[in-house]
Design a protein around this motif. Structure first.
Motif, short mmCIF file in Angstrom:
data_model
loop_
_atom_site.label_atom_id
_atom_site.label_comp_id
_atom_site.label_asym_id
_atom_site.label_seq_id
_atom_site.Cartn_x
_atom_site.Cartn_y
_atom_site.Cartn_z
N ASP A 66 -36.08 15.79 28.75
CA ASP A 66 -36.68 14.99 27.89
C ASP A 66 -36.05 13.68 27.46
O ASP A 66 -36.46 13.16 26.65
N THR A 67 -34.81 13.56 28.00
CA THR A 67 -34.14 12.44 27.55
C THR A 67 -34.59 11.04 27.93
O THR A 67 -35.55 11.13 28.99
N GLU A 68 -34.33 9.97 27.19
CA GLU A 68 -34.72 8.64 27.64
C GLU A 68 -34.06 8.31 28.74
O GLU A 68 -32.86 8.31 28.88
N LEU A 69 -34.77 7.69 29.74
CA LEU A 69 -34.06 7.20 30.85
C LEU A 69 -34.28 5.47 30.93
O LEU A 69 -35.33 5.27 30.33
N SER A 70 -33.41 5.09 31.53
CA SER A 70 -33.44 3.62 31.64
C SER A 70 -33.09 3.00 32.95
O SER A 70 -32.21 3.65 33.70
N VAL A 71 -33.58 1.85 33.22
CA VAL A 71 -33.16 0.89 34.20
C VAL A 71 -32.80 -0.34 33.78
O VAL A 71 -33.76 -0.98 33.10
N ARG A 72 -31.65 -0.75 34.20
CA ARG A 72 -31.23 -1.96 33.52
C ARG A 72 -30.75 -3.03 34.73
O ARG A 72 -29.83 -2.47 35.63
N ARG A 73 -31.01 -4.46 34.48
CA ARG A 73 -30.28 -5.25 35.38
C ARG A 73 -29.04 -5.96 34.36
O ARG A 73 -29.51 -6.43 33.20
N ALA A 74 -27.89 -5.86 34.62
CA ALA A 74 -26.69 -6.43 33.83
C ALA A 74 -25.96 -7.40 34.74
O ALA A 74 -25.36 -7.00 35.68
N GLY A 75 -26.54 -8.60 34.82
CA GLY A 75 -25.69 -9.61 35.66
C GLY A 75 -26.04 -9.47 37.04
O GLY A 75 -27.31 -9.32 37.60
N ASP A 76 -25.05 -9.09 37.98
CA ASP A 76 -25.24 -8.73 39.28
C ASP A 76 -25.19 -7.22 39.69
O ASP A 76 -25.21 -7.01 40.84
N ARG A 77 -25.47 -6.29 38.69
CA ARG A 77 -25.54 -5.01 38.74
C ARG A 77 -26.80 -4.24 38.49
O ARG A 77 -27.46 -4.79 37.50
N LEU A 78 -27.19 -3.13 39.04
CA LEU A 78 -28.08 -2.44 38.87
C LEU A 78 -27.66 -1.13 38.00
O LEU A 78 -26.74 -0.39 38.90
N GLU A 79 -28.26 -0.81 37.10
CA GLU A 79 -27.80 0.42 36.25
C GLU A 79 -28.90 1.30 36.02
O GLU A 79 -29.98 0.86 35.31
N VAL A 80 -28.79 2.82 36.19
CA VAL A 80 -29.74 3.73 35.63
C VAL A 80 -28.69 4.58 34.67
O VAL A 80 -27.94 5.01 35.08
N ALA A 81 -29.65 4.90 33.62
CA ALA A 81 -29.24 5.70 32.68
C ALA A 81 -29.94 6.83 32.21
O ALA A 81 -31.16 6.79 32.29
N GLY A 82 -29.35 7.96 31.77
CA GLY A 82 -30.04 9.03 31.22
C GLY A 82 -29.34 9.78 30.02
O GLY A 82 -28.32 10.08 30.22
N GLY A 83 -30.02 10.04 29.04
CA GLY A 83 -29.26 10.79 27.84
C GLY A 83 -27.94 10.10 27.50
O GLY A 83 -26.94 10.85 26.94
N GLY A 84 -27.95 8.64 27.49
CA GLY A 84 -26.74 7.80 26.93
C GLY A 84 -25.61 7.86 28.00
O GLY A 84 -24.84 7.14 27.79
N LYS A 85 -25.92 8.35 29.20
CA LYS A 85 -24.72 8.38 30.24
C LYS A 85 -25.44 7.51 31.54
O LYS A 85 -26.61 7.55 31.71
N THR A 86 -24.61 6.96 32.07
CA THR A 86 -24.76 6.04 33.04
C THR A 86 -25.02 7.01 34.29
O THR A 86 -23.93 7.74 34.67
N LEU A 87 -25.78 6.80 34.94
CA LEU A 87 -26.09 7.87 36.28
C LEU A 87 -25.97 6.99 37.53
O LEU A 87 -25.67 7.64 38.52
#
Length: 561
Positions: A163-184
């Protein structure tokens, strides 16, 4: 109009930013755009629920021509709000109460949906099953097999808390996916999120889930705004093709087949459509596999959105289609028809489907293909023995026609077929079928001649032959639509343009031919699978990348422009 209401909702989202002490053009880092407050009303399987969104499986798939296969076709929010993101952003979601699986997609653009396949755009899809999260990244590159797209990157990770929060992020020239405060996942963008648009999808393969939060944020200097459908800004042209045709034959409609994805996302598509055409045919949105993927379950959202565009722009709508061997959902294909009792039960299921669909669209359609491509696919004259044939027998078109009439007596009914554009056995068979259907109590108004020209040597439609065809049906008391005209450019654009002009001019000159429709708007969305299985772009339509083609100029000349 519904689309204007959605634009107002998008503007209201901008006001949410201002209320936080900033504006869309000057966002602060802590500004949050609540995407749960946007319009999801025409997204199949998604409904508002207690301040969140409830997502249910739709089982939408795209079957192949032989009825097999089943490429997944999960819905996106096409008719509602998408995001304009010119720089860095973070999208966050919390998916709860997952009964089987929960999927969240963020795409650069809507997928291109063809008759038998879907072209996956660049983007990210996260799928949660229990504690396992599947991450799939698509870079928008050409797929080896269109019907089985493979991600450029995929991996599975285990979450401590599903049930953790998931995120999709664009940061500069990188794609990041995170869940539960951790970068996946953290990797170079590699073609993802380059369009400046973000299209959101929520779907389940087999269950339900709740979206309790869905937000977008952007740092200072990275504008992020909510936007409505591109076609909202399009306007009819005083000197477009429809306007020219109306001066020659008042009431005559020039139309085009359309899809919701480009209507929502491509300003050029909307501009040339609304500026040049007076009618539309939903290309795939009204086919059974899209509006009833499960028996007794209806997902009208995308078709309704297309009709809302037509209503707001003053475009007539031709519905496509009711009884059709292709594009059937599995439940319909598998209806039993071996015994009298089974046929009675299956007849009830099929007629319930007809009644539900036609009643839903009652009063919104000018005309409708009640039977589409009934004859053998090898250009023969025998009826395909599909589920309609197996349940009702060779007189099934009459059963369908009567059911359509009972639900909407005002819609003009057509039988639509390919390969019957010139005199010959297939045309004779189509004429007999239409007359026999009416003799059995049907209500067939006319026939649709598809006028596909896939090869100018074998499929050419000479003006003289088409004129004779129109007289034949008129003498029998039937009217004609040129319903799906397109022409390949294999023999050059001059020959292509001449064929287009011949069909349009012949139709326009005959009182029997009540409308003309081309089977697409812009070559940007004209894709096919070649004999070797590769994906190929066609160049068969009147526009390419928003600009007129040689066939357009030929048609315009016919219309006196």
């Amino acid at each position: 109009m519904a689309w204007r209401r959605r634009i107002l909702m998008a503007l209201a989202s901008g006001l949410l930013l201002a209320a936080a002490g900033c504006t869309p053009n000057n966002p602060e880092p802590d500004v949050v755009l609540d995407l749960l407050r946007q319009d999801w009303g025409n997204t199949p399987g998604v409904t508002p629920d207690g301040g969140g969104l409830r997502v249910a499986a739709t089982s939408r798939t795209i079957v192949e021509q032989d009825g097999g296969g089943g490429q997944p076709n999960p819905p996106l929010n096409l008719a509602g709000t998408h995001l304009e993101a010119k720089g860095d952003f973070t999208l966050s979601a919390t998916l709860t109460d997952v009964t089987a699986d929960a999927s969240w997609s963020v795409y650069d653009s809507p997928p291109v949906i063809a008759d038998e396949f879907r072209i996956e755009p660049a983007g990210v899809r996260l799928t949660l099953r229990g504690n396992e999260l599947d991450i799939a990244v698509f870079d928008g590159s050409r797929q080896e097999t269109a019907t089985a797209p493979r991600p450029a990157h995929e991996e599975r990770v285990t979450l401590q808390n599903p049930d953790t929060e998931l995120s999709v992020r664009r940061a500069g020239d990188r794609l990041e996916v995170a869940g539960g405060g951790k970068t996946l996942l953290s990797q170079p963008l590699q073609g993802v999120f380059g369009s400046g648009q973000l299209w959101l999808g929520l779907a389940s393969d087999a269950g339900t889930f709740q979206v309790s939060s869905l937000t977008a944020t952007a740092p200072e200097g990275s504008p992020l705004t909510a936007a409505g459908p591109a076609v909202e800004q399009a306007a009819a042209g005083e000197d477009g093709l429809q306007a020219l045709a109306g001066r020659i034959r008042p009431g005559f409609r020039l139309g085009a087949a359309v899809a919701l994805g480009p209507l929502a996302s491509d300003p050029d598509y909307g501009r040339v459509l609304v500026g040049n055409f007076g009618a539309i045919t939903p290309e795939n949105a009204m086919k059974a596999q899209n509006i009833s993927p499960q028996q007794g379950v209806y997902t009208f959202g995308e078709a309704d959105a297309i009709l809302a565009v037509a209503e707001s722009k003053g475009l007539a709508v031709h519905g496509h289609t009711i009884a059709f061997t292709e594009a059937m959902p599995r439940w319909m294909q598998d209806l039993p028809a071996g015994t009298d009792a089974e046929r009675r039960s299956s007849a009830t299921a099929l007629l319930d489907y007809v009644s539900a669909v036609v009643t839903h669209f009652k009063g919104r359609l000018d005309s409708l293909d009640v039977v589409n491509e009934p004859f053998d696919t090898d250009q023969g004259t025998g009826l395909q023995e599909n589920i309609w044939y197996r349940v009702f027998g060779p007189g099934y078109p009459a059963a369908v026609s009567r059911a359509v009439y009972d639900a909407d007596p005002d819609v003009k009914q057509y039988i639509n077929e390919n390969g019957a554009d010139v005199p010959g056995p297939r045309q004779d068979a189509l004429l007999r079928l239409a007359l026999d259907t009416n003799a059995r109590g049907g209500h067939i108004y006319g026939v649709g001649l598809q006028a596909h020209v896939y090869n100018l040597e074998t499929d050419a439609i000479p003006a003289r032959d088409l004129a004779r065809t129109l007289r034949t049906f008129q003498d029998a008391g039937l009217l004609v639509r040129i319903s799906e005209n397109d022409v390949v450019d294999d023999d050059g654009t001059e020959a292509q343009a001449q064929q287009y002009a011949a069909v349009v001019e012949t139709c326009l000159r005959s009182s029997a031919c009540v409308s003309y429709t081309t089977w697409g708007v812009d070559n940007r969305y004209d894709w096919l699978i070649d004999d070797d299985g590769s994906l190929q772009q066609g160049h068969d339509y009147l526009f390419e990348n928003g600009q007129p083609t040689a066939p357009y100029h030929a048609v315009r000349k016919v219309l006196g422009g």
